[in-house]
Design a protein around this motif. Sequence first.
Motif, PDB file in Angstrom:
ATOM      1  N   ARG A   1      -2.348 -24.769 -26.570  1.00  0.00           N
ATOM      2  CA  ARG A   1      -1.508 -24.076 -25.596  1.00  0.00           C
ATOM      3  C   ARG A   1      -2.029 -24.340 -24.184  1.00  0.00           C
ATOM      4  O   ARG A   1      -3.228 -24.414 -23.942  1.00  0.00           O
ATOM      5  CB  ARG A   1      -1.480 -22.564 -25.836  1.00  0.00           C
ATOM      6  CG  ARG A   1      -0.669 -22.124 -27.035  1.00  0.00           C
ATOM      7  CD  ARG A   1       0.812 -22.363 -26.818  1.00  0.00           C
ATOM      8  NE  ARG A   1       1.629 -21.930 -27.921  1.00  0.00           N
ATOM      9  CZ  ARG A   1       1.969 -22.675 -28.966  1.00  0.00           C
ATOM     10  NH1 ARG A   1       1.517 -23.919 -29.044  1.00  0.00           N
ATOM     11  NH2 ARG A   1       2.743 -22.211 -29.915  1.00  0.00           N
ATOM     12  N   TYR A   2      -1.074 -24.435 -23.243  1.00  0.00           N
ATOM     13  CA  TYR A   2      -1.373 -24.583 -21.814  1.00  0.00           C
ATOM     14  C   TYR A   2      -0.693 -23.431 -21.086  1.00  0.00           C
ATOM     15  O   TYR A   2       0.465 -23.094 -21.388  1.00  0.00           O
ATOM     16  CB  TYR A   2      -0.861 -25.927 -21.295  1.00  0.00           C
ATOM     17  CG  TYR A   2      -1.579 -27.104 -21.902  1.00  0.00           C
ATOM     18  CD1 TYR A   2      -2.677 -27.690 -21.263  1.00  0.00           C
ATOM     19  CD2 TYR A   2      -1.172 -27.625 -23.124  1.00  0.00           C
ATOM     20  CE1 TYR A   2      -3.345 -28.761 -21.829  1.00  0.00           C
ATOM     21  CE2 TYR A   2      -1.843 -28.695 -23.708  1.00  0.00           C
ATOM     22  CZ  TYR A   2      -2.922 -29.264 -23.058  1.00  0.00           C
ATOM     23  OH  TYR A   2      -3.585 -30.313 -23.626  1.00  0.00           O
TER      24      TYR A   2
ATOM     25  N   ASN B   1      -1.258 -12.084 -15.957  1.00  0.00           N
ATOM     26  CA  ASN B   1       0.093 -12.594 -16.247  1.00  0.00           C
ATOM     27  C   ASN B   1      -0.014 -14.069 -16.623  1.00  0.00           C
ATOM     28  O   ASN B   1      -0.651 -14.845 -15.904  1.00  0.00           O
ATOM     29  CB  ASN B   1       0.979 -12.418 -15.013  1.00  0.00           C
ATOM     30  CG  ASN B   1       2.312 -13.148 -15.131  1.00  0.00           C
ATOM     31  OD1 ASN B   1       2.752 -13.792 -14.186  1.00  0.00           O
ATOM     32  ND2 ASN B   1       2.946 -13.061 -16.286  1.00  0.00           N
ATOM     33  N   VAL B   2       0.562 -14.443 -17.755  1.00  0.00           N
ATOM     34  CA  VAL B   2       0.543 -15.842 -18.171  1.00  0.00           C
ATOM     35  C   VAL B   2       1.956 -16.335 -18.426  1.00  0.00           C
ATOM     36  O   VAL B   2       2.831 -15.574 -18.810  1.00  0.00           O
ATOM     37  CB  VAL B   2      -0.307 -16.066 -19.445  1.00  0.00           C
ATOM     38  CG1 VAL B   2      -1.762 -15.730 -19.193  1.00  0.00           C
ATOM     39  CG2 VAL B   2       0.232 -15.270 -20.624  1.00  0.00           C
ATOM     40  N   GLU B   3       2.144 -17.624 -18.177  1.00  0.00           N
ATOM     41  CA  GLU B   3       3.375 -18.300 -18.568  1.00  0.00           C
ATOM     42  C   GLU B   3       2.973 -19.497 -19.418  1.00  0.00           C
ATOM     43  O   GLU B   3       2.109 -20.287 -19.018  1.00  0.00           O
ATOM     44  CB  GLU B   3       4.172 -18.761 -17.335  1.00  0.00           C
ATOM     45  CG  GLU B   3       4.682 -17.626 -16.458  1.00  0.00           C
ATOM     46  CD  GLU B   3       5.696 -16.723 -17.148  1.00  0.00           C
ATOM     47  OE1 GLU B   3       6.365 -17.194 -18.107  1.00  0.00           O
ATOM     48  OE2 GLU B   3       5.816 -15.549 -16.743  1.00  0.00           O
TER      49      GLU B   3
ATOM     50  N   ALA C   1      -5.271 -22.924 -11.909  1.00  0.00           N
ATOM     51  CA  ALA C   1      -4.549 -24.161 -12.188  1.00  0.00           C
ATOM     52  C   ALA C   1      -4.105 -24.114 -13.648  1.00  0.00           C
ATOM     53  O   ALA C   1      -4.610 -23.309 -14.433  1.00  0.00           O
ATOM     54  CB  ALA C   1      -5.466 -25.353 -11.954  1.00  0.00           C
ATOM     55  N   VAL C   2      -3.145 -24.958 -14.009  1.00  0.00           N
ATOM     56  CA  VAL C   2      -2.714 -25.002 -15.406  1.00  0.00           C
ATOM     57  C   VAL C   2      -3.943 -25.199 -16.284  1.00  0.00           C
ATOM     58  O   VAL C   2      -4.771 -26.077 -16.046  1.00  0.00           O
ATOM     59  CB  VAL C   2      -1.684 -26.129 -15.629  1.00  0.00           C
ATOM     60  CG1 VAL C   2      -1.401 -26.310 -17.111  1.00  0.00           C
ATOM     61  CG2 VAL C   2      -0.394 -25.811 -14.877  1.00  0.00           C
ATOM     62  N   GLN C   3      -4.060 -24.354 -17.294  1.00  0.00           N
ATOM     63  CA  GLN C   3      -5.273 -24.277 -18.099  1.00  0.00           C
ATOM     64  C   GLN C   3      -4.950 -24.480 -19.573  1.00  0.00           C
ATOM     65  O   GLN C   3      -4.083 -23.804 -20.120  1.00  0.00           O
ATOM     66  CB  GLN C   3      -5.899 -22.888 -17.915  1.00  0.00           C
ATOM     67  CG  GLN C   3      -7.044 -22.549 -18.837  1.00  0.00           C
ATOM     68  CD  GLN C   3      -8.321 -23.270 -18.454  1.00  0.00           C
ATOM     69  OE1 GLN C   3      -8.758 -23.165 -17.315  1.00  0.00           O
ATOM     70  NE2 GLN C   3      -8.917 -23.993 -19.390  1.00  0.00           N
TER      71      GLN C   3
ATOM     72  N   VAL D   1     -12.481 -19.733 -21.301  1.00  0.00           N
ATOM     73  CA  VAL D   1     -13.242 -18.493 -21.119  1.00  0.00           C
ATOM     74  C   VAL D   1     -13.895 -18.459 -19.744  1.00  0.00           C
ATOM     75  O   VAL D   1     -13.762 -17.476 -19.006  1.00  0.00           O
ATOM     76  CB  VAL D   1     -14.308 -18.341 -22.233  1.00  0.00           C
ATOM     77  CG1 VAL D   1     -15.327 -17.261 -21.870  1.00  0.00           C
ATOM     78  CG2 VAL D   1     -13.652 -17.989 -23.557  1.00  0.00           C
ATOM     79  N   SER D   2     -14.599 -19.533 -19.375  1.00  0.00           N
ATOM     80  CA  SER D   2     -15.310 -19.508 -18.094  1.00  0.00           C
ATOM     81  C   SER D   2     -14.345 -19.479 -16.912  1.00  0.00           C
ATOM     82  O   SER D   2     -14.591 -18.775 -15.929  1.00  0.00           O
ATOM     83  CB  SER D   2     -16.277 -20.689 -17.972  1.00  0.00           C
ATOM     84  OG  SER D   2     -15.613 -21.918 -18.097  1.00  0.00           O
ATOM     85  N   ASN D   3     -13.227 -20.200 -17.000  1.00  0.00           N
ATOM     86  CA  ASN D   3     -12.279 -20.212 -15.880  1.00  0.00           C
ATOM     87  C   ASN D   3     -11.560 -18.874 -15.723  1.00  0.00           C
ATOM     88  O   ASN D   3     -11.366 -18.394 -14.609  1.00  0.00           O
ATOM     89  CB  ASN D   3     -11.267 -21.351 -16.046  1.00  0.00           C
ATOM     90  CG  ASN D   3     -11.885 -22.710 -15.772  1.00  0.00           C
ATOM     91  OD1 ASN D   3     -12.944 -22.815 -15.160  1.00  0.00           O
ATOM     92  ND2 ASN D   3     -11.238 -23.756 -16.231  1.00  0.00           N
ATOM     93  N   VAL D   4     -11.149 -18.269 -16.840  1.00  0.00           N
ATOM     94  CA  VAL D   4     -10.488 -16.958 -16.754  1.00  0.00           C
ATOM     95  C   VAL D   4     -11.479 -15.914 -16.252  1.00  0.00           C
ATOM     96  O   VAL D   4     -11.150 -15.089 -15.394  1.00  0.00           O
ATOM     97  CB  VAL D   4      -9.871 -16.550 -18.108  1.00  0.00           C
ATOM     98  CG1 VAL D   4      -9.439 -15.086 -18.093  1.00  0.00           C
ATOM     99  CG2 VAL D   4      -8.677 -17.442 -18.432  1.00  0.00           C
TER     100      VAL D   4
END
Length: 201
Positions: free
Chosen positions: A168-169, A190-192, A152-154, A132-135
């Motif tokens: 999930r990452y 956008n997420v992968e 970065a990969v989260q 939440v805080s990083n997004v």
Amino acid sequence: MQRFVCEQNIAHFQKLLETAEDEKLRRTLLGLLSSAKRELALLHSQLSGADLSPLAYRNRGGDLDSVLAQIRAGFDASDHPYMLIDAGPGLKIIDINDAYARATFTSRDSIVGQPLFEIFPDNPAIETADGVSNVYNSLRTVVETGQPHALAVQRYDVRNAEGVFVERYWQSINTPVRDADGKLMCLLHNVEDVTAEVLAN
């Protein structure tokens, strides 16, 4: 007042972490720091969204519908998961495509119009969860700079159809969506899903 307390707690926990040597104490402090950062991000998202000058946001003008119409075909047809977010108070979800719905165990009808972090909270079982805080900080960076921002990969667990959090990452990029005059209309998320790659290492 609540924001001030969060900010003071974050500064305090960060300072204590700099000198803490005991591993158990460090874990406790990391959990407290993550919790304070999450609380601050949720507070900001509810009160002002990703734009800390909400009056300027409300006065920006522009026609969101015409902007969405221009990107609709590519947005809907893409195999890449996309979500559109209103940068204003609540960070409400404007729309998602089918790929995003599949990747996050959601449906367009159930989440459009809802606040982002109510639909995608941190996994409460992980004290140091920082999705939440990083997004939030990434979305805020996009609004402040007007430029795309990649995280970065989260690790950011999501709830499955039964409401159970699934590990999930993600690799995420947030991008401003502007009208023809260059005014910010919304944010494109956008997420992968890179879970398989992360867990394979």
